[in-house]
Design an enzyme around this catalytic site. Sequence first.
Site, short mmCIF file in Angstrom:
data_model
loop_
_atom_site.label_atom_id
_atom_site.label_comp_id
_atom_site.label_asym_id
_atom_site.label_seq_id
_atom_site.Cartn_x
_atom_site.Cartn_y
_atom_site.Cartn_z
CB THR A 21 -0.92 -0.02 1.23
OG1 THR A 21 -1.81 -1.13 1.09
CG2 THR A 21 -1.74 1.25 1.36
CB SER A 67 2.72 -7.87 1.25
OG SER A 67 1.78 -7.65 2.26
CB THR A 100 0.22 -3.72 6.39
OG1 THR A 100 -1.03 -3.91 5.71
CG2 THR A 100 0.65 -2.27 6.31
CG ASP A 101 -2.43 -7.61 3.67
OD1 ASP A 101 -2.86 -6.89 4.59
OD2 ASP A 101 -2.95 -7.66 2.54
N1 ASP Z 1 -2.67 -5.64 0.70
C1 ASP Z 1 -1.67 -4.65 1.00
C2 ASP Z 1 -0.33 -5.35 1.11
O1 ASP Z 1 -0.11 -6.03 2.06
C3 ASP Z 1 -2.02 -4.01 2.26
C4 ASP Z 1 -1.05 -3.03 2.80
O2 ASP Z 1 0.05 -2.85 2.34
O3 ASP Z 1 -1.45 -2.40 3.78
O4 ASP Z 1 0.50 -5.19 0.23
#
Ligand code: ASP
Length: 211
Positions: A21, A67, A100-101
């Site tokens: 993100t 991610s 973040t995932d």
């Molecule tokens: N789906 C995204 C990822 O993990 C979510 C994020 O980065 O917050 O790449």
Amino acid sequence: MQAHIPPEKSARVVILGTGGTIAGRAGQASDNVGYTAAQLGVEQLVAAIPALAGQALEAEQVAQLDSKDMDFATWQCLAQCVAEHLARPEVAGVVVTHGTDTLEETAYFLQQVLAPAKPVVLTAAMRPATALQTDGPQNLLDAVALAREPGARGVLTVFAGAIHGAEQVRKVHSYKVEAFASAEGGQLGVVEEGRVRCFAAWPQGQALGLA
Ligand code: ASP
């Protein structure tokens, strides 16, 4: 509180981009959730932060993914790349921009295989780069400060000003910008205005090594 100028801006930091993100884009600035992750390159993320201009930084794109799609091949490639940069005497530390995932899984993996004697700092964002109040640039700025911190070591994460160790970090919220916390052992410290305050010992450990 006075703005802090890091003492060693000349210390070289390598920033490795993997997507997430933090590199995401939405159609409107008011949209914090309807975005596509992994759209901007790591050099664009760095260029968007005026405070990083002129600093001793290198940026390298290792992957470009959401991610949730992280896989073993990318983890292996990332670990190899981090190890190569850490082996360079002029490199003080490495930053990894990530989604973040699976940030906690990547942090744990890197700590287990590398147990680095220099800081390897993972950071991310809950809001895309296009958001009105995106959290990515501050997180990246804090990560660079931590990667230069004398004496810091191990795989660390910095998010919303809080430093967590690779073995304790947990994603605890799916929307708030304070999305990470530490499990047992607690938060290791904070980054405030570019200054690192450490509450606990940096991670130590024995590297399992890369296959
Ligand atoms: N789906 C995204 C990822 O993990 C979510 C994020 O980065 O917050 O790449």
